[in-house]
Scaffold this motif. Structure first.
Motif, PDB file in Angstrom:
ATOM      1  N   PRO A  65       0.966  -1.186  -0.097  1.00  7.33           N
ATOM      2  CA  PRO A  65       0.048   0.212   0.083  1.00  7.33           C
ATOM      3  C   PRO A  65       0.874   1.262  -0.156  1.00  7.33           C
ATOM      4  CG  PRO A  65       0.097  -0.821   2.380  1.00  7.33           C
ATOM      5  CD  PRO A  65       0.919  -2.002   1.229  1.00  7.33           C
ATOM      6  N   VAL A  66       0.066   2.482  -0.267  1.00 10.08           N
ATOM      7  CA  VAL A  66       0.995   3.660  -0.143  1.00 10.08           C
ATOM      8  C   VAL A  66       1.675   4.067   1.108  1.00 10.08           C
ATOM      9  CG1 VAL A  66      -0.800   5.373   0.212  1.00 10.08           C
ATOM     10  CG2 VAL A  66       0.973   5.988  -1.499  1.00 10.08           C
ATOM     11  N   SER A  67       1.009   3.449   2.061  1.00 15.44           N
ATOM     12  CA  SER A  67       1.514   3.573   3.710  1.00 15.44           C
ATOM     13  C   SER A  67       1.160   2.172   4.299  1.00 15.44           C
ATOM     14  CB  SER A  67       0.917   4.562   4.296  1.00 15.44           C
ATOM     15  OG  SER A  67      -0.510   4.414   4.219  1.00 15.44           O
ATOM     16  N   GLY A  68       1.881   1.896   5.185  1.00 17.20           N
ATOM     17  CA  GLY A  68       2.062   0.526   5.969  1.00 17.20           C
ATOM     18  C   GLY A  68       2.838  -0.437   5.530  1.00 17.20           C
ATOM     19  N   LYS A  69       2.697  -1.611   6.040  1.00 18.11           N
ATOM     20  CA  LYS A  69       3.407  -2.928   5.677  1.00 18.11           C
ATOM     21  C   LYS A  69       2.668  -3.370   4.419  1.00 18.11           C
ATOM     22  CE  LYS A  69       5.410  -4.026  10.183  1.00 18.11           C
ATOM     23  NZ  LYS A  69       5.443  -5.077  11.029  1.00 18.11           N
ATOM     24  N   PRO A  70       3.471  -4.435   3.628  1.00 26.47           N
ATOM     25  CA  PRO A  70       2.884  -5.088   2.810  1.00 26.47           C
ATOM     26  C   PRO A  70       1.823  -6.164   3.497  1.00 26.47           C
ATOM     27  CG  PRO A  70       5.308  -5.300   2.537  1.00 26.47           C
ATOM     28  CD  PRO A  70       5.048  -4.433   3.838  1.00 26.47           C
ATOM     29  N   ILE A  71       1.021  -6.385   2.533  1.00 24.77           N
ATOM     30  CA  ILE A  71      -0.100  -7.344   2.851  1.00 24.77           C
ATOM     31  C   ILE A  71       0.147  -8.608   1.864  1.00 24.77           C
ATOM     32  CG2 ILE A  71      -2.658  -7.795   2.950  1.00 24.77           C
ATOM     33  CD1 ILE A  71      -2.927  -4.645   3.205  1.00 24.77           C
ATOM     34  N   ALA A  72       0.072  -9.630   2.475  1.00 23.03           N
ATOM     35  CA  ALA A  72       0.386 -10.917   1.729  1.00 23.03           C
ATOM     36  C   ALA A  72      -1.315 -11.614   1.428  1.00 23.03           C
ATOM     37  CB  ALA A  72       1.129 -11.674   2.396  1.00 23.03           C
ATOM     38  N   ILE A  73      -1.557 -12.071   0.137  1.00 25.47           N
ATOM     39  CA  ILE A  73      -2.663 -12.882  -0.182  1.00 25.47           C
ATOM     40  C   ILE A  73      -2.033 -14.307  -0.694  1.00 25.47           C
ATOM     41  CG2 ILE A  73      -4.766 -12.998  -1.404  1.00 25.47           C
ATOM     42  CD1 ILE A  73      -5.116 -10.013  -1.238  1.00 25.47           C
ATOM     43  N   ILE A  74      -2.044 -15.083   0.027  1.00 29.95           N
ATOM     44  CA  ILE A  74      -1.209 -16.258  -0.249  1.00 29.95           C
ATOM     45  C   ILE A  74      -2.050 -17.517   0.209  1.00 29.95           C
ATOM     46  CG2 ILE A  74       0.975 -15.344   0.052  1.00 29.95           C
ATOM     47  CD1 ILE A  74       1.201 -16.657   2.517  1.00 29.95           C
ATOM     48  N   PRO A  75      -1.639 -18.638  -0.547  1.00 32.73           N
ATOM     49  CA  PRO A  75      -2.520 -20.077  -0.299  1.00 32.73           C
ATOM     50  C   PRO A  75      -2.092 -20.119   1.319  1.00 32.73           C
ATOM     51  CG  PRO A  75      -1.321 -20.166  -2.273  1.00 32.73           C
ATOM     52  CD  PRO A  75      -1.026 -18.741  -1.716  1.00 32.73           C
ATOM     53  N   GLU A  76      -2.944 -21.066   1.940  1.00 34.19           N
ATOM     54  CA  GLU A  76      -2.845 -21.210   3.343  1.00 34.19           C
ATOM     55  C   GLU A  76      -1.494 -22.015   3.785  1.00 34.19           C
ATOM     56  OE1 GLU A  76      -3.279 -21.421   7.344  1.00 34.19           O
ATOM     57  OE2 GLU A  76      -4.511 -20.396   6.078  1.00 34.19           O
ATOM     58  N   ILE A  77      -1.189 -22.973   2.650  1.00 33.43           N
ATOM     59  CA  ILE A  77       0.038 -23.923   2.951  1.00 33.43           C
ATOM     60  C   ILE A  77       1.277 -22.769   3.288  1.00 33.43           C
ATOM     61  CG2 ILE A  77       0.763 -23.852   0.623  1.00 33.43           C
ATOM     62  CD1 ILE A  77       1.306 -26.857   1.020  1.00 33.43           C
ATOM     63  N   GLY A  78       1.325 -21.442   2.695  1.00 33.86           N
ATOM     64  CA  GLY A  78       2.448 -20.616   2.987  1.00 33.86           C
ATOM     65  C   GLY A  78       2.204 -19.777   4.194  1.00 33.86           C
ATOM     66  N   ALA A  79       1.182 -19.967   4.952  1.00 34.35           N
ATOM     67  CA  ALA A  79       0.853 -18.995   6.049  1.00 34.35           C
ATOM     68  C   ALA A  79       2.013 -19.050   7.094  1.00 34.35           C
ATOM     69  CB  ALA A  79      -0.511 -19.159   6.749  1.00 34.35           C
ATOM     70  N   SER A  80       2.251 -20.239   7.480  1.00 37.97           N
ATOM     71  CA  SER A  80       3.065 -20.131   8.701  1.00 37.97           C
ATOM     72  C   SER A  80       4.577 -19.564   8.186  1.00 37.97           C
ATOM     73  CB  SER A  80       3.476 -21.819   9.110  1.00 37.97           C
ATOM     74  OG  SER A  80       4.248 -22.011  10.138  1.00 37.97           O
ATOM     75  N   LEU A  81       5.225 -19.813   6.987  1.00 34.13           N
ATOM     76  CA  LEU A  81       6.325 -19.369   6.617  1.00 34.13           C
ATOM     77  C   LEU A  81       6.127 -17.723   6.434  1.00 34.13           C
ATOM     78  CD1 LEU A  81       9.131 -19.765   5.773  1.00 34.13           C
ATOM     79  CD2 LEU A  81       8.292 -19.979   3.428  1.00 34.13           C
ATOM     80  N   MET A  82       5.116 -17.304   6.084  1.00 36.25           N
ATOM     81  CA  MET A  82       4.860 -16.003   5.931  1.00 36.25           C
ATOM     82  C   MET A  82       4.970 -15.167   7.130  1.00 36.25           C
ATOM     83  SD  MET A  82       4.931 -13.386   3.866  1.00 36.25           S
ATOM     84  CE  MET A  82       4.459 -13.783   2.272  1.00 36.25           C
ATOM     85  N   ARG A  83       4.393 -15.942   8.384  1.00 36.74           N
ATOM     86  CA  ARG A  83       4.358 -15.241   9.640  1.00 36.74           C
ATOM     87  C   ARG A  83       5.838 -15.118  10.284  1.00 36.74           C
ATOM     88  NH1 ARG A  83      -0.758 -18.079  10.102  1.00 36.74           N
ATOM     89  NH2 ARG A  83       0.323 -19.963  10.632  1.00 36.74           N
ATOM     90  N   GLN A  84       6.702 -15.630   9.578  1.00 35.05           N
ATOM     91  CA  GLN A  84       8.126 -15.513  10.010  1.00 35.05           C
ATOM     92  C   GLN A  84       8.694 -14.364   9.494  1.00 35.05           C
ATOM     93  OE1 GLN A  84      10.331 -19.269   9.685  1.00 35.05           O
ATOM     94  NE2 GLN A  84       8.407 -20.499   9.862  1.00 35.05           N
ATOM     95  N   THR A  85       8.243 -13.569   8.553  1.00 36.45           N
ATOM     96  CA  THR A  85       8.456 -12.291   8.049  1.00 36.45           C
ATOM     97  C   THR A  85       8.300 -11.221   8.766  1.00 36.45           C
ATOM     98  OG1 THR A  85       6.903 -12.130   6.429  1.00 36.45           O
ATOM     99  CG2 THR A  85       8.355 -13.500   5.731  1.00 36.45           C
ATOM    100  N   TRP A  86       8.288 -10.067   8.433  1.00 35.90           N
ATOM    101  CA  TRP A  86       7.835  -8.948   9.175  1.00 35.90           C
ATOM    102  C   TRP A  86       6.268  -8.623   8.604  1.00 35.90           C
ATOM    103  CZ3 TRP A  86       7.910  -3.407   7.438  1.00 35.90           C
ATOM    104  CH2 TRP A  86       7.940  -3.117   5.870  1.00 35.90           C
ATOM    105  N   VAL A  87       5.855  -9.173   7.775  1.00 35.62           N
ATOM    106  CA  VAL A  87       4.522  -9.045   7.369  1.00 35.62           C
ATOM    107  C   VAL A  87       3.678  -9.526   8.422  1.00 35.62           C
ATOM    108  CG1 VAL A  87       2.640  -9.468   5.388  1.00 35.62           C
ATOM    109  CG2 VAL A  87       4.994  -9.367   4.792  1.00 35.62           C
ATOM    110  N   ASP A  88       2.399  -8.673   8.738  1.00 34.56           N
ATOM    111  CA  ASP A  88       1.518  -8.868   9.611  1.00 34.56           C
ATOM    112  C   ASP A  88       0.166  -9.245   9.205  1.00 34.56           C
ATOM    113  OD1 ASP A  88       3.293  -8.203  11.876  1.00 34.56           O
ATOM    114  OD2 ASP A  88       2.915  -6.024  11.528  1.00 34.56           O
ATOM    115  N   ASP A  89      -0.306  -8.665   7.996  1.00 39.69           N
ATOM    116  CA  ASP A  89      -1.675  -8.909   7.371  1.00 39.69           C
ATOM    117  C   ASP A  89      -1.522  -9.931   6.425  1.00 39.69           C
ATOM    118  OD1 ASP A  89      -4.010  -8.845   6.426  1.00 39.69           O
ATOM    119  OD2 ASP A  89      -4.295  -6.560   6.151  1.00 39.69           O
TER     120      ASP A  89
END
Length: 385
Positions: A65-89
């Motif tokens: 977004p133009v302000s704030g952190k990136p937002i991930a829209i990903i398959p559920e299989i990747g949720a655990s790994l994405m939660r290890q990054t700085w992305v919250d949403d």
């Protein structure tokens, strides 16, 4: 034996700085956000690394977004790994779902935005089914998708000190691997065995992967550098070339080396000398303020000593980083201005003899004093095995 490695990953501040820089450019371009779908772009803004990109089954989306952190829209299989990054949403769906592979989630997210940046230019791809793209556009009649290729590629061209540390490490691994070639490449060794041994050495030295190993070996020189190797044995008088893109923590090296088996003829020796000096010319010109065209012209001028068709070559190198080849291109058409901390592959090549060619590559970082080598400089004379 592996080389001492730097820390993996990046600090959260590294990703925050990348995102902030993108958002500043987004405001200037009138964008409300960036929609990213390719592996290197997603990794650049999030740190998300997975081999699941090799499967075409699942798409992966990140919205900046133009302000704030990136937002991930990903398959559920990747949720655990994405939660290890700085992305919250992190918004997920059970994939694969051919009838709605994240598209409803994308529509919900993007519907409140006016102009969204998308990678449309050279060296990009739309990593979603065309039918889904058409459905997305039809469902968002008030959203305009604007080309943001220059914005994202411009950011990624200039490396941070932490990125350069990783690139220096994988280049050191590549250099150490090349140093071992004379221990396993001998007259009579099948070429495909040489390739396998090179991959093993690269991994033993500490590379995470060796996805790109190409080359050739033939009498007096080679005419093709992209074909898979066969079982032809190395022979007296062959010129052997190996070109690699080893990977460590997502970052690539990309350079090659040439050897002669037993002896080399005068043409091969001269071709090697011309290319070595062409590379020296490129290193000298790799300063902030010069252009990629300047690099191309400096190397081409030396190459024409032996090959007058040098001006017909598409390019003599490129950017390097999360991808084996990145923007910019060292070519007559590319007037990209060099900036400090760009990491580049210099790749002069020439034709000689009866349809033969030779390629020479080094990896450098642009500095005020010219290119600083990340790869260990090749010998000034054609090495003999």
């Amino acid at each position: 034996m592996s080389l001492t490695a730097p820390s993996r990953g990046f600090s959260e501040s590294e990703f925050a700085n990348r995102t902030s820089a993108a958002q500043t450019r987004m405001v200037a371009a009138g964008l409300d956000g960036l929609l990213l779908m390719s592996e290197p772009d997603v990794q650049y803004f999030t740190g998300f690394q997975t081999l699941f990109w090799q499967s075409p089954t699942r798409p992966w989306f990140v919205f900046v977004p133009v302000s704030g952190k990136p937002i991930a829209i990903i398959p559920e299989i990747g949720a655990s790994l994405m939660r290890q990054t700085w992305v919250d949403d992190i918004r997920t769906w059970a994939a694969p779902a051919p009838q709605d592979d994240g598209i409803t989630l994308l529509i919900d997210l993007l519907s409140d935005h006016g102009t969204i940046g998308l990678m449309k230019g050279h060296e990009t791809q739309l990593r979603m089914p065309l039918a889904d793209w058409e459905h997305l556009n039809k469902s968002l009649p008030n959203v305009r998708f604007q080309d943001a290729t220059g914005l994202v590629q411009g950011l990624r061209m200039v490396k941070s000190p932490a990125e350069i540390t990783k690139l220096a490490h994988i280049c050191a691994i590549g250099s150490a691997t090349f140093a071992q070639v004379p221990t396993f490449a001998h007259i009579g060794t099948p070429l495909d065995d040489v390739f396998r041994a090179f991959r093993r050495e690269g991994l033993a030295m500490g590379a995470d992967n060796a996805p790109y190993v190409v080359g050739a070996s033939a009498q007096g020189g080679y005419a093709d550098v992209i074909s898979p190797p066969d079982g032809s044995p190395l022979a007296l008088g062959d010129i052997l070339m190996l070109d690699t893109g080893l990977v460590w923590d997502g970052y690539h090296c990309d350079f090659d080396r040439n050897w002669a088996l037993g002896h080399a003829d005068d043409n091969a020796k001269r071709a090697y000398d011309v290319l070595w000096r062409a590379t020296e010319a490129g290193i000298a010109v790799a300063k902030p303020g010069n252009t990629c065209r300047d690099l191309f012209m400096a190397m081409s001028q030396v190459i024409t000593e032996m090959d007058e068709s040098a001006g017909d070559i598409g390019r003599l190198g490129h950017g390097l980083g999360l991808q084996l080849t990145e923007q910019p291109s060292h070519a007559a058409f590319d007037n990209t201005v060099l900036q400090e901390n760009m990491v580049l592959t210099l790749e002069p090549s020439l034709s000689y003899g009866a349809g033969l060619m030779m390629v020479h590559e080094e990896n450098i970082v642009v500095t005020d004093g010219g290119g600083r080598l990340l790869s260990k400089r090749a010998a000034p004379e054609l090495p003999i095995i």
